[in-house]
Design an enzyme around this catalytic site. Structure first.
Site, PDB file in Angstrom:
ATOM      1  N   TYR A  53       1.253   6.196  -5.736  1.00  0.00           N
ATOM      2  CA  TYR A  53       1.369   5.489  -7.020  1.00  0.00           C
ATOM      3  C   TYR A  53       2.592   5.978  -7.779  1.00  0.00           C
ATOM      4  O   TYR A  53       3.375   5.183  -8.313  1.00  0.00           O
ATOM      5  CB  TYR A  53       0.086   5.740  -7.823  1.00  0.00           C
ATOM      6  CG  TYR A  53      -0.019   4.974  -9.123  1.00  0.00           C
ATOM      7  CD1 TYR A  53      -0.542   3.675  -9.135  1.00  0.00           C
ATOM      8  CD2 TYR A  53       0.373   5.528 -10.328  1.00  0.00           C
ATOM      9  CE1 TYR A  53      -0.665   2.968 -10.324  1.00  0.00           C
ATOM     10  CE2 TYR A  53       0.259   4.829 -11.521  1.00  0.00           C
ATOM     11  CZ  TYR A  53      -0.265   3.551 -11.515  1.00  0.00           C
ATOM     12  OH  TYR A  53      -0.384   2.842 -12.686  1.00  0.00           O
ATOM     13  N   SER A  87       4.597   2.649 -15.495  1.00  0.00           N
ATOM     14  CA  SER A  87       3.523   3.553 -15.941  1.00  0.00           C
ATOM     15  C   SER A  87       4.169   4.811 -16.507  1.00  0.00           C
ATOM     16  O   SER A  87       5.330   5.115 -16.187  1.00  0.00           O
ATOM     17  CB  SER A  87       2.653   3.930 -14.733  1.00  0.00           C
ATOM     18  OG  SER A  87       1.778   4.997 -15.049  1.00  0.00           O
TER      19      SER A  87
END
Ligand code: NAD
Length: 257
Positions: free
Chosen positions: A152, A139
């Site tokens: 995350y 990401s």
């Protein structure tokens, strides 16, 4: 049909980016193994549909990526793979001092440890064949941070580090390992957030997308699942044989800021 004869496992691929990646790999001729933690008729139907559409082998194998044993079993049940795409991922948003411990553990397990287990299980077969591609869907949050997403962001930074280490351990063996770092991608999950954001901010769809959701993405455009799939296919191509241990951002300029 540059990937004809190759088998690809894509974890977490019954929706969103994983499904898009599986479809693009199939379009390039690879046989695909779809995965998630459910075992519904529609999961198997999805695989069958891809098989028919692209005339490739396509199977769905249930395995819970929060469990190391099931991650390894997925690779075993698939009979090994030439291409491994670690995509399964979840998110939870909370301040670090209020972050629920079970959410922290689930995010680290699904978003990071699963890639360790599947890679460990897949590498011996890739080494035996002298060819392999590991593509980790990280990401923009594997390279930058935002508040309230501690688990995350820790997991995605971890995936980038894991990719570099695997690249070093496989260098010169016909195997590459890289991480794709998407910015905001328009998946069903993201699409579902738009109506709520419109209400909260009292904005129309276009304004809420441009000013709120894509505020950090200079292009002010979502990336698409097809673009993430296309980048994966590129990393599996012979042109990318010497691309290893690196990240490719597909983020409309987010990490250039
Ligand atoms: P999504 O929710 O549509 O897809 C997640 C997939 O993972 C689903 O198929 C889900 O079934 C699967 N999954 C969840 N828990 C699992 C488990 N325990 N075992 C097996 N499978 C499991 O979301 P998405 O947006 O397509 O996200 C896919 C990946 O892309 C994630 O790793 C996410 O972090 C990453 N990503 C997404 C975006 C975005 O904007 N959508 C941006 C950057 C990175």
């Amino acid at each position: 049909m540059q990937l004809a004869g190759k088998t690809a496992i894509v974890t977490g691929s019954n929706s969103g980016i994983g499904l898009g990646v599986a479809r693009e790999l199939a379009r390039a001729g690879a046989d695909v193994v779809l995965n998630s933690f459910t075992d519904r008729e529609e999961d198997h139907a999805l695989a069958a549909e891809i098989g028919r559409e692209f005339s490739v082998g396509a199977r769905y194998i249930k395995a819970d990526m929060s469990k190391g044993v099931e991650c390894r079993a997925l690779v075993e049940l698939a009979g090994g793979c030439d291409i491994l795409v670690n995509n399964a991922g979840i998110q939870h948003v909370a301040p670090v001092d209020e972050f629920p411990v079970e959410k922290w553990e689930a995010i680290l397990a699904i978003n990071l440890s699963s890639a360790f287990h599947t890679t460990a299980a897949a590498l011996p077969g890739m080494r035996a064949n002298g060819w392999g591609r590991v593509v980790n869907i990280a990401s923009a949050h594997g390279l930058t941070a935002s508040p309230f997403k501690s688990a995350y962001i820790a997991a995605k930074h971890g995936v980038v580090g894991l990719s570099k280490t695997v690249a070093l351990e496989t260098a010169g063996q016909g195997i590459t390992c890289n991480a794709i770092c998407p910015g905001y991608v328009l998946t069903p999950l993201v699409e579902a957030q738009i109506p709520d954001q419109m209400k909260v901010h009292n904005m129309d769809r276009e304004t809420v997308i441009r000013e709120v959701m894509l505020q950090r993405q200079p292009s002010r455009q979502f990336a698409t699942v097809e673009e993430i799939g296309g980048t994966t296919v590129f990393l599996c191509s012979s042109a990318a044989a010497q691309i290893t241990g690196t990240t490719i951002s597909v983020d409309g300029g987010w990490t250039a800021l």
